[in-house]
Design a protein around this motif. Structure first.
Motif, mmCIF file in Angstrom:
data_model
loop_
_atom_site.group_PDB
_atom_site.id
_atom_site.type_symbol
_atom_site.label_atom_id
_atom_site.label_comp_id
_atom_site.label_asym_id
_atom_site.label_seq_id
_atom_site.Cartn_x
_atom_site.Cartn_y
_atom_site.Cartn_z
ATOM 1 N N THR A 6 7.154 -17.343 -4.696
ATOM 2 C CA THR A 6 8.576 -17.016 -4.644
ATOM 3 C C THR A 6 8.776 -15.526 -4.465
ATOM 4 O OG1 THR A 6 10.672 -17.270 -5.841
ATOM 5 C CG2 THR A 6 8.719 -16.752 -7.145
ATOM 6 N N TRP A 7 9.966 -15.151 -4.039
ATOM 7 C CA TRP A 7 10.265 -13.732 -3.828
ATOM 8 C C TRP A 7 10.226 -12.973 -5.161
ATOM 9 C CZ3 TRP A 7 15.215 -13.670 -0.228
ATOM 10 C CH2 TRP A 7 14.888 -14.265 0.992
ATOM 11 N N ILE A 8 9.562 -11.848 -5.171
ATOM 12 C CA ILE A 8 9.594 -10.957 -6.336
ATOM 13 C C ILE A 8 10.650 -9.901 -6.068
ATOM 14 C CG2 ILE A 8 8.287 -9.291 -7.721
ATOM 15 C CD1 ILE A 8 5.782 -10.910 -7.105
ATOM 16 N N SER B 150 3.174 -2.320 -5.651
ATOM 17 C CA SER B 150 4.219 -2.751 -4.715
ATOM 18 C C SER B 150 4.494 -4.240 -4.904
ATOM 19 C CB SER B 150 3.802 -2.478 -3.267
ATOM 20 O OG SER B 150 2.617 -3.190 -2.941
ATOM 21 N N ALA B 151 5.787 -4.602 -4.831
ATOM 22 C CA ALA B 151 6.203 -6.002 -4.903
ATOM 23 C C ALA B 151 6.896 -6.372 -3.600
ATOM 24 C CB ALA B 151 7.136 -6.217 -6.088
ATOM 25 N N SER B 152 6.806 -7.652 -3.243
ATOM 26 C CA SER B 152 7.336 -8.076 -1.943
ATOM 27 C C SER B 152 7.928 -9.477 -2.043
ATOM 28 C CB SER B 152 6.208 -8.040 -0.901
ATOM 29 O OG SER B 152 6.603 -8.674 0.296
ATOM 30 N N TYR B 153 8.739 -9.781 -1.031
ATOM 31 C CA TYR B 153 9.268 -11.136 -0.921
ATOM 32 C C TYR B 153 8.169 -12.137 -0.570
ATOM 33 C CZ TYR B 153 14.184 -9.673 -1.116
ATOM 34 O OH TYR B 153 15.401 -9.181 -1.521
ATOM 35 N N ASP B 154 6.953 -11.677 -0.258
ATOM 36 C CA ASP B 154 5.854 -12.609 0.009
ATOM 37 C C ASP B 154 5.268 -13.173 -1.291
ATOM 38 O OD1 ASP B 154 4.350 -10.534 -1.041
ATOM 39 O OD2 ASP B 154 3.276 -10.081 0.806
ATOM 40 N N GLY B 155 5.865 -12.780 -2.434
ATOM 41 C CA GLY B 155 5.446 -13.336 -3.718
ATOM 42 C C GLY B 155 4.294 -12.615 -4.374
ATOM 43 N N LYS B 156 3.918 -11.423 -3.864
ATOM 44 C CA LYS B 156 2.762 -10.716 -4.413
ATOM 45 C C LYS B 156 3.161 -9.366 -5.002
ATOM 46 C CE LYS B 156 -0.667 -12.665 -1.219
ATOM 47 N NZ LYS B 156 -1.699 -12.338 -0.196
ATOM 48 N N VAL B 157 2.431 -8.994 -6.053
ATOM 49 C CA VAL B 157 2.429 -7.617 -6.529
ATOM 50 C C VAL B 157 1.044 -7.070 -6.254
ATOM 51 C CG1 VAL B 157 2.616 -6.082 -8.505
ATOM 52 C CG2 VAL B 157 4.154 -8.030 -8.318
ATOM 53 N N ASN B 158 0.975 -6.040 -5.421
ATOM 54 C CA ASN B 158 -0.310 -5.463 -5.029
ATOM 55 C C ASN B 158 -0.532 -4.109 -5.701
ATOM 56 O OD1 ASN B 158 -1.055 -7.558 -3.378
ATOM 57 N ND2 ASN B 158 -0.362 -6.587 -1.480
ATOM 58 N N LEU B 159 -1.786 -3.812 -5.943
ATOM 59 C CA LEU B 159 -2.208 -2.501 -6.437
ATOM 60 C C LEU B 159 -3.017 -1.817 -5.346
ATOM 61 C CD1 LEU B 159 -2.778 -0.287 -8.546
ATOM 62 C CD2 LEU B 159 -4.667 -1.705 -9.397
ATOM 63 N N TRP B 160 -2.630 -0.578 -5.032
ATOM 64 C CA TRP B 160 -3.327 0.209 -4.013
ATOM 65 C C TRP B 160 -3.904 1.461 -4.684
ATOM 66 C CZ3 TRP B 160 -2.279 -1.806 1.086
ATOM 67 C CH2 TRP B 160 -1.209 -2.709 1.147
ATOM 68 N N ILE B 161 -5.193 1.712 -4.501
ATOM 69 C CA ILE B 161 -5.819 2.942 -5.004
ATOM 70 C C ILE B 161 -5.814 3.948 -3.857
ATOM 71 C CG2 ILE B 161 -7.813 3.961 -6.147
ATOM 72 C CD1 ILE B 161 -6.408 1.732 -7.714
ATOM 73 N N CYS B 162 -4.906 4.910 -3.918
ATOM 74 C CA CYS B 162 -4.632 5.781 -2.762
ATOM 75 C C CYS B 162 -5.461 7.062 -2.819
ATOM 76 C CB CYS B 162 -3.146 6.121 -2.703
ATOM 77 S SG CYS B 162 -2.073 4.678 -2.646
ATOM 78 N N ASP B 163 -6.781 6.932 -2.691
ATOM 79 C CA ASP B 163 -7.621 8.129 -2.660
ATOM 80 C C ASP B 163 -8.668 8.075 -1.557
ATOM 81 O OD1 ASP B 163 -9.158 6.124 -3.654
ATOM 82 O OD2 ASP B 163 -9.825 7.184 -5.448
ATOM 83 N N ASN B 164 -8.519 7.128 -0.630
ATOM 84 C CA ASN B 164 -9.452 7.016 0.492
ATOM 85 C C ASN B 164 -8.676 6.964 1.799
ATOM 86 O OD1 ASN B 164 -11.834 6.749 -1.175
ATOM 87 N ND2 ASN B 164 -11.136 4.669 -1.650
#
Length: 544
Positions: free
Chosen positions: A471-473, A444-458
């Protein structure tokens, strides 16, 4: 009547009577003669039959004599067999007596054997009970040993995984301090113990250490405006086309840490929001918010501009098939013939589009009334209510699991599975601009300037930050191998990020120049952990 007549009558009657009597007598004699003749014939027949009978009797007598002789022979033979049978019966009787004697002896022996077996069975039973007790004690001891070993392995595993995370943290600290050699050793050891003991390579401190040490992120500033979208050139993993809201269309080719760029089109009057590349022809299509569609030929020499009449504020492009493309405006749709490069028709919408994405290969439009519309044609779309509350600003789906992700304007992400179960992910502070699902991983990318990785198995999903900028992504996209992605931000930067663990580890390993000293090993890893070397110090310089 007179006497004479009477006499004549009487004489006549007498004559008649005499004639009748004579006839009767003759008839009687004739019958007797016939009867005698019949008797003589019968006697002749009887005589003939008697002769036949005598002949048959003679033959039967001869046969009887022969049968008598045969019978005498059979009788003699039977007598002989009777004598043999009597001899066999006497012999059998003697054998039977012998068998009875042997049986009596066997019964006596069996009785003794049973008595001995009973004693042996008792002894065996006692031995069996003792053996079972011994086996039970052995099993208990083995179980306790296995449990002890499992507990030890579990404790060792947890200890080594905790050590790996600590080493990752040390690695980042040393890298930030400029101690690159020891940072690489610590980062490689962090990866080694994590993978060896089944830890999560994507644990934030471990993964971030790998990314920083391998210099997985490289940034170039190539646009004057915000990078609104980017696409890979067909069949080229290191070549992308990006567009900006300052009217720029740029072709970029990465060569190592260099980026070779070429401005394909530039007009600050245009505000490009989306770009796609026709996989068949290689032509580039870019949609401007001003209502224009810019088409660049695959040889990059011809540029054609189509004015999209009655399509207000185009914001998305979707290829419908090999020939047709759909332009999505805020209040209308336009159908484009990509081969002829002409506008076919337009269709006004009864709602206002706020965001466009794709689902099941079809355009998915979100409006300002909390509804979403799956478009299958210019005049056909299926409308449903968005399953979450709020303004949707990004969408992605997993074709394998059926999970849908809804990114919201407040930075929240909602996961919705096929049963409608929802899970909220909190990790961004502002608008979600782009999402991608790859298996169990959500980017996921956000205007908060981060690209996050989420492991969606828990049940509890925590974010891991891959990129943190000021800066905004605006957008990002993966290559076909899912090992590298590019992102564009509001300042016109293009950033290439390698997320392949094997490539990062291989890069770090090549940077190792030495092994831990004994003092470094004891300080960072511990003297209880067996010492290991990561570099072959006996190899010749210049050899791998």
């Amino acid at each position: 009547m007179n006497r004479k007549q009477i006499i004549n009558v009487c004489a006549g009657l007498l004559l008649v009577g005499t004639a009748a009597a004579g006839f009767i007598g003759w008839l009687s004699e004739h019958k007797k003669v016939e009867g005698l003749q019949s008797q003589m014939d019968e006697l002749k027949k009887q005589e003939m039959r008697s002769a036949v009978v005598r002949s048959i009797s003679a033959q039967l007598e001869d046969i009887a004599n022969e049968q008598r002789e045969i019978s005498d022979e059979k009788r003699e033979e039977a007598l002989q067999q009777t004598r043999v049978a009597n001899e066999m019966r006497l012999r059998s009787e003697r054998e039977r007596m012998n068998a009875l004697e042997a049986e009596r002896s066997a019964v006596a022996s069996e009785k003794k054997a049973l008595e001995a077996s009973s004693v042996a069975e008792h002894q065996r039973s006692v031995a069996e009970e003792q053996r079972a007790l011994a086996e039970e004690q052995q099993k208990l001891a083995e179980l306790q040993r296995v449990q002890a070993e499992f507990s030890k392995r579990k404790a060792d595993t947890l200890s080594y995984i905790a050590l790996a995370r600590t080493l990752g943290s040390f690695s980042l600290t040393q890298e930030n301090a400029g101690n690159h050699d020891i940072a690489c050793l610590l980062g490689y050891a962090s990866y080694l113990y994590t993978s060896r003991y089944g830890g999560d390579i994507y644990y934030p401190i471990v993964f971030q250490s790998l990314m920083q040490l391998s210099q997985s992120k490289v940034t170039w500033t190539e646009h004057a405006g915000a990078v609104m979208n980017l696409e890979y050139m067909p069949g080229k993993e290191n070549t992308i086309v990006s567009v900006s809201n300052y009217g720029e269309i740029v072709l970029s080719e990465r060569q190592g840490n260099r980026l070779l760029t070429k401005v394909l089109y530039e007009n600050s009057k245009y505000d490009f929001r989306d770009v796609i590349i026709d996989s068949t022809s290689g032509n580039i299509f870019a949609a401007s918010r001003t209502g224009h569609l810019v088409i660049i030929s695959n040889d990059l020499k011809t540029i054609k501009i189509i004015y999209l009449d009655n399509v207000e504020h185009p914001l998305r492009l979707h290829d419908i098939n090999e020939r047709n493309m759909l332009v999505v405006g805020e209040k209308a749709l336009a159908l484009i013939d990509m081969k002829q490069q002409t506008l076919i028709s337009t269709k006004q919408l009864p709602f206002r589009v706020t965001m466009g994405s794709r689902k099941d290969g079809l355009p998915l439009l979100f409006d300002d009334q909390g509804m979403m519309h799956l478009v299958s044609g210019l005049d056909n779309y299926d409308t449903k209510k968005v399953p979450v509350e709020g303004k949707v600003t990004a969408y992605s789906e997993s074709k394998n699991t059926g999970v849908e992700a809804y990114g919201m304007s407040d930075g929240t992400i909602w996961l919705v599975d096929k049963k409608g179960q929802k899970q909220q992910l909190i990790g961004h502070r502002s608008r979600i601009s782009k999402m991608k699902i790859n298996g169990r991983r959500l980017f996921s990318a956000s205007y908060d300037g981060k690209v996050n990785l989420w492991i969606c198995d828990n049940e509890k999903v925590e974010p891991m930050t891959l990129i943190d900028t000021n800066t905004w992504i605006m957008h990002f996209n993966f290559d076909s191998t899912k090992r590298t992605f590019w992102e564009g931000d509001v300042k016109g930067n293009l950033t290439a990020v390698n997320i392949s663990v094997p490539i990062m580890v291989d890069t770090i390993k090549k940077k190792l120049k030495r092994n831990f000293t004994k003092e470094e090993w004891d300080y960072y890893i511990g003297h209880d952990v067996p010492y290991e070397t990561f570099v072959d110090t006996h190899r010749k310089e210049g050899t791998p």
